[in-house]
Write a protein that holds these residues in place. Structure first.
Motif, PDB file in Angstrom:
ATOM      1  N   SER A 288       0.820  -1.215   0.000  1.00 29.46           N
ATOM      2  CA  SER A 288       0.000   0.000   0.000  1.00 29.46           C
ATOM      3  C   SER A 288       0.853   1.264   0.000  1.00 29.46           C
ATOM      4  N   GLY A 289       2.125   1.144   0.363  1.00 26.39           N
ATOM      5  CA  GLY A 289       2.998   2.313   0.440  1.00 26.39           C
ATOM      6  C   GLY A 289       2.685   3.208   1.626  1.00 26.39           C
ATOM      7  N   SER A 290       1.931   2.699   2.579  1.00 22.00           N
ATOM      8  CA  SER A 290       1.519   3.512   3.726  1.00 22.00           C
ATOM      9  C   SER A 290       2.590   3.644   4.806  1.00 22.00           C
ATOM     10  N   VAL A 291       3.579   2.764   4.794  1.00 21.28           N
ATOM     11  CA  VAL A 291       4.667   2.818   5.774  1.00 21.28           C
ATOM     12  C   VAL A 291       5.874   3.461   5.092  1.00 21.28           C
ATOM     13  N   PRO A 292       6.453   4.492   5.706  1.00 20.40           N
ATOM     14  CA  PRO A 292       7.609   5.136   5.073  1.00 20.40           C
ATOM     15  C   PRO A 292       8.801   4.193   4.963  1.00 20.40           C
ATOM     16  N   ALA A 293       9.586   4.421   3.919  1.00 18.79           N
ATOM     17  CA  ALA A 293      10.796   3.625   3.699  1.00 18.79           C
ATOM     18  C   ALA A 293      11.963   4.557   3.435  1.00 18.79           C
ATOM     19  N   ILE A 294      13.124   4.144   3.871  1.00 20.31           N
ATOM     20  CA  ILE A 294      14.373   4.843   3.590  1.00 20.31           C
ATOM     21  C   ILE A 294      15.276   3.847   2.901  1.00 20.31           C
ATOM     22  N   LEU A 295      15.813   4.245   1.763  1.00 18.80           N
ATOM     23  CA  LEU A 295      16.679   3.362   0.994  1.00 18.80           C
ATOM     24  C   LEU A 295      18.133   3.786   1.181  1.00 18.80           C
ATOM     25  N   ILE A 296      19.005   2.799   1.208  1.00 17.18           N
ATOM     26  CA  ILE A 296      20.448   3.043   1.292  1.00 17.18           C
ATOM     27  C   ILE A 296      21.064   2.483   0.016  1.00 17.18           C
ATOM     28  N   GLY A 297      21.729   3.338  -0.756  1.00 15.63           N
ATOM     29  CA  GLY A 297      22.357   2.859  -1.978  1.00 15.63           C
ATOM     30  C   GLY A 297      22.544   3.962  -2.995  1.00 15.63           C
ATOM     31  N   ALA A 298      22.690   3.539  -4.255  1.00 12.86           N
ATOM     32  CA  ALA A 298      23.000   4.474  -5.328  1.00 12.86           C
ATOM     33  C   ALA A 298      21.776   5.192  -5.885  1.00 12.86           C
ATOM     34  N   SER A 299      20.600   4.540  -5.892  1.00 10.82           N
ATOM     35  CA  SER A 299      19.395   5.183  -6.428  1.00 10.82           C
ATOM     36  C   SER A 299      18.164   4.636  -5.727  1.00 10.82           C
ATOM     37  N   ASN A 300      17.022   5.279  -5.994  1.00 12.37           N
ATOM     38  CA  ASN A 300      15.789   4.834  -5.352  1.00 12.37           C
ATOM     39  C   ASN A 300      15.079   3.737  -6.139  1.00 12.37           C
ATOM     40  N   GLN A 301      15.704   3.241  -7.186  1.00 11.57           N
ATOM     41  CA  GLN A 301      15.192   2.117  -7.991  1.00 11.57           C
ATOM     42  C   GLN A 301      13.783   2.379  -8.526  1.00 11.57           C
ATOM     43  N   GLY A 302      13.493   3.631  -8.857  1.00  9.22           N
ATOM     44  CA  GLY A 302      12.206   3.976  -9.420  1.00  9.22           C
ATOM     45  C   GLY A 302      11.108   4.185  -8.402  1.00  9.22           C
ATOM     46  N   THR A 303      11.435   4.122  -7.131  1.00  9.81           N
ATOM     47  CA  THR A 303      10.446   4.378  -6.087  1.00  9.81           C
ATOM     48  C   THR A 303      10.502   5.865  -5.737  1.00  9.81           C
TER      49      THR A 303
END
Length: 149
Positions: A66-81
Motif C-alpha cells: 500500500s505504500g503507507s509505511v515510510p521507507a528509507i533506501l540506502i544505496g545508489a538510487s531509489n530504484q524507481g520508487t
C-alpha cells in the motif's frame, strides 16, 4: 500524541552493514524518539532497505504494497520508487535525520510558534549572569554550530 519508540524493519544488507546498523540502534536508545529494530511479524513504523539489492526492493514491495509505511533506501538510487535515498557508507546522523523526517513533523512540533527561523550558524537567547541567584538579569548566549556531532 507522538510516539517515543518506532520500529524499523531492516531489509537486505550484508553482515558488515548489519553490524553498523546494530550500533545505530544502540545509539538511538539514548535519544527521543528511539528507533529500534523491528522484531515482530506485525507492520513496522519504518522500512530501511538496501537499494542496491533487487531482492530487498522486491520484498519492500511485498511488505509495503500500500505504500503507507515510510521507507528509507540506502544505496545508489531509489530504484524507481519515491522513497528517499541515503548514499553509502551509512552515516548514523544522516540516518537519524531521515528517520525523524519519516515519522512526521516532530521537528515542527518542537519549534517556536512565532518568529523567524534561526540560522544554522549562531543564535542568541536569554541567560543569567554567573554568580547571580533567582531570576536572570542578563542574556544567555547559546552558540549553535552546524557540526552534527
Amino acid at each position: 500524541m507522538k510516539k517515543e519508540t518506532y520500529s524499523v524493519e531492516v531489509i537486505g544488507f550484508g553482515q558488515t552493514e548489519l553490524m553498523a546498523l546494530a550500533s545505530v540502534f544502540e545509539l538511538s536508545s539514548r535519544r527521543v524518539p528511539k528507533f529500534v529494530k523491528h522484531e515482530a511479524a506485525s507492520v513496522p513504523d519504518i522500512f530501511l532497505v538496501d537499494a542496491d539489492d533487487a531482492g530487498a526492493i522486491k520484498r519492500l514491495g511485498e511488505r509495503n504494497a500500500s505504500g503507507s509505511v515510510p521507507a528509507i533506501l540506502i544505496g545508489a538510487s531509489n530504484q524507481g520508487t519515491a522513497w528517499p535515498v541515503l548514499p553509502r557508507p551509512i552515516r548514523w546522523m544522516k540516518l537519524f535525520q531521515a528517520f525523524d523526517a519519516a515519522v512526521g513533523p516532530a521537528a515542527a512540533q518542537e519549534k517556536p510558534a512565532a518568529g523567524p527561523s534561526p540560522s544554522a550558524e549562531k543564535v542568541a537567547v536569554a541567560a543569567p549572569v554567573a554568580g547571580t541567584a533567582g531570576k536572570p538579569s542578563r542574556d544567555w548566549v547559546l552558540v549553535v554550530d552546524d557540526n552534527q556531532t
